[in-house]
Design a protein around this motif. Structure first.
Motif, PDB file in Angstrom:
ATOM      1  N   VAL A  10     -31.922 -49.988   4.965  1.00  0.00           N
ATOM      2  CA  VAL A  10     -30.697 -50.789   5.016  1.00  0.00           C
ATOM      3  C   VAL A  10     -29.468 -49.904   4.841  1.00  0.00           C
ATOM      4  O   VAL A  10     -28.404 -50.163   5.432  1.00  0.00           O
ATOM      5  CB  VAL A  10     -30.739 -51.885   3.934  1.00  0.00           C
ATOM      6  CG1 VAL A  10     -29.384 -52.564   3.785  1.00  0.00           C
ATOM      7  CG2 VAL A  10     -31.805 -52.916   4.263  1.00  0.00           C
ATOM      8  N   ARG A  11     -29.595 -48.827   4.078  1.00  0.00           N
ATOM      9  CA  ARG A  11     -28.453 -47.956   3.800  1.00  0.00           C
ATOM     10  C   ARG A  11     -28.245 -46.874   4.860  1.00  0.00           C
ATOM     11  O   ARG A  11     -27.230 -46.174   4.844  1.00  0.00           O
ATOM     12  CB  ARG A  11     -28.617 -47.317   2.416  1.00  0.00           C
ATOM     13  CG  ARG A  11     -28.484 -48.310   1.271  1.00  0.00           C
ATOM     14  CD  ARG A  11     -28.243 -47.598  -0.036  1.00  0.00           C
ATOM     15  NE  ARG A  11     -29.436 -46.930  -0.521  1.00  0.00           N
ATOM     16  CZ  ARG A  11     -30.346 -47.503  -1.312  1.00  0.00           C
ATOM     17  NH1 ARG A  11     -30.190 -48.775  -1.666  1.00  0.00           N
ATOM     18  NH2 ARG A  11     -31.390 -46.845  -1.737  1.00  0.00           N
ATOM     19  N   LEU A  12     -29.201 -46.697   5.754  1.00  0.00           N
ATOM     20  CA  LEU A  12     -29.088 -45.654   6.768  1.00  0.00           C
ATOM     21  C   LEU A  12     -28.335 -46.147   8.000  1.00  0.00           C
ATOM     22  O   LEU A  12     -28.311 -47.346   8.289  1.00  0.00           O
ATOM     23  CB  LEU A  12     -30.479 -45.196   7.210  1.00  0.00           C
ATOM     24  CG  LEU A  12     -31.401 -44.571   6.170  1.00  0.00           C
ATOM     25  CD1 LEU A  12     -32.717 -44.163   6.831  1.00  0.00           C
ATOM     26  CD2 LEU A  12     -30.747 -43.381   5.485  1.00  0.00           C
ATOM     27  N   ASP A  13     -27.775 -45.204   8.737  1.00  0.00           N
ATOM     28  CA  ASP A  13     -27.283 -45.493  10.076  1.00  0.00           C
ATOM     29  C   ASP A  13     -28.487 -45.462  11.009  1.00  0.00           C
ATOM     30  O   ASP A  13     -29.020 -44.397  11.315  1.00  0.00           O
ATOM     31  CB  ASP A  13     -26.249 -44.434  10.479  1.00  0.00           C
ATOM     32  CG  ASP A  13     -25.780 -44.587  11.925  1.00  0.00           C
ATOM     33  OD1 ASP A  13     -26.232 -45.532  12.607  1.00  0.00           O
ATOM     34  OD2 ASP A  13     -24.985 -43.730  12.377  1.00  0.00           O
ATOM     35  N   CYS A  14     -28.922 -46.631  11.445  1.00  0.00           N
ATOM     36  CA  CYS A  14     -30.091 -46.742  12.331  1.00  0.00           C
ATOM     37  C   CYS A  14     -29.693 -47.090  13.761  1.00  0.00           C
ATOM     38  O   CYS A  14     -30.530 -47.569  14.534  1.00  0.00           O
ATOM     39  CB  CYS A  14     -31.061 -47.789  11.779  1.00  0.00           C
ATOM     40  SG  CYS A  14     -31.838 -47.330  10.211  1.00  0.00           S
ATOM     41  N   SER A  15     -28.454 -46.846  14.108  1.00  0.00           N
ATOM     42  CA  SER A  15     -27.950 -47.268  15.420  1.00  0.00           C
ATOM     43  C   SER A  15     -28.608 -46.540  16.585  1.00  0.00           C
ATOM     44  O   SER A  15     -28.605 -47.038  17.707  1.00  0.00           O
ATOM     45  CB  SER A  15     -26.428 -47.068  15.474  1.00  0.00           C
ATOM     46  OG  SER A  15     -26.094 -45.697  15.270  1.00  0.00           O
ATOM     47  N   LYS A  16     -29.169 -45.345  16.331  1.00  0.00           N
ATOM     48  CA  LYS A  16     -29.801 -44.564  17.402  1.00  0.00           C
ATOM     49  C   LYS A  16     -31.323 -44.671  17.375  1.00  0.00           C
ATOM     50  O   LYS A  16     -32.003 -44.057  18.197  1.00  0.00           O
ATOM     51  CB  LYS A  16     -29.406 -43.093  17.267  1.00  0.00           C
ATOM     52  CG  LYS A  16     -27.925 -42.818  17.402  1.00  0.00           C
ATOM     53  CD  LYS A  16     -27.612 -41.355  17.111  1.00  0.00           C
ATOM     54  CE  LYS A  16     -28.288 -40.426  18.092  1.00  0.00           C
ATOM     55  NZ  LYS A  16     -27.971 -38.996  17.811  1.00  0.00           N
TER      56      LYS A  16
END
Length: 264
Positions: free
Chosen positions: A207-213
């Protein structure tokens, strides 16, 4: 092209294969030589094509086959200084002579070039001498690996943000571990700050990570006694608001087949 596959993941042995261009590396090698060769055969990979073995820490399920594999096939061993000092006495026995093998040691946050790949290690809290996990990249795509970790840190979250693929620990379901048959001391070790991540703890990190890629997410190092694939998928899919079927599982006996990271 960057692609990756697992030979197996769990307390009986771990090894993750990463390939880009002409370079192939193993992250950990916790299987005996014959077993590792059998699992590489399944993936269509010759043992002598492995350039390096990156050892994340000295626990048997991650390092037991590494020195022997290196001796037979010429793959360079790479590990932190602390892991080397914790494991060095086992190397001469694996090589069949008194001198230790040639090992490339690195600091916990030192960037290391390996052919067409680049290793970005980072320190993690685990009950080992100087454990690391890593991001490995071909310069464009980034694969993040996080297992054998007791809790998250800012360094972990910085390293894993904006990865194109993640192989992430989902060791135990907290309720299953609490109700299970393990001794209380082992339960405390597993769930402690230097133990292993639960499904819920890993989901909180996601949830805290940038998972957009993110193109691939694989749950790894599942306990065969204290977790299920369904529980891990449910926790991860809830964190990312995606279908549980999209979440991959690295199992103990079969690992998982090749997954390709495509340029964005």
């Amino acid at each position: 092209m960057l692609r990756f596959a697992s030979l197996g993941s769990g307390s009986e042995g771990n090894a993750l294969l990463v390939e880009s261009g002409s370079t192939r590396v193993l992250i950990d090698c916790g299987f005996g030589h014959r077993e590792a060769q059998k699992r590489l055969d399944r993936l269509g990979v010759a043992p002598e094509s492995i350039h390096a073995i990156i050892v994340t820490h000295e626990h048997t399920d991650h390092i037991s086959g590494a020195a022997r594999f290196s001796a037979l096939h010429g793959a360079q061993l790479m590990m932190s200084y602390g892991t080397y000092w914790a494991a060095r006495e086992s190397f001469p026995r694996a090589y069949g002579h008194e001198s230790a093998p040639q090992v490339r040691c690195f600091d916990s946050e030192e960037i290391v070039a390996i052919g067409d790949l680049e290793l970005h290690p980072f320190p993690v809290p685990h009950d080992a001498r100087q454990p690391v996990q890593c991001v490995i990249t071909d310069g464009e795509m980034r694969l993040g690996v996080l297992t054998d970790v007791g809790e998250t840190t800012p360094a972990i979250e910085r390293a894993l943000s904006a990865c194109d693929a993640l192989v992430m620990e989902a060791n135990h379901d907290e309720a299953m571990l609490a109700a299970g048959s393990y001794p209380a001391s082992l339960k405390r070790r597993i769930s402690g700050r230097h133990g292993h991540l639960s499904n819920a703890a890993s989901a909180e990190i996601l949830v805290r990570l940038d998972c957009s890629k993110l193109q691939h997410l694989v749950a790894a190092h599942l306990s065969q006694s204290n977790n299920t694939a369904e529980n891990a998928r449910a926790a991860f899919s809830a964190a990312l608001n995606c279908s549980p079927e999209w979440i991959g599982i690295a199992c103990q006996h079969d690992g998982f087949d090749w997954r390709e990271i495509k340029p964005s």
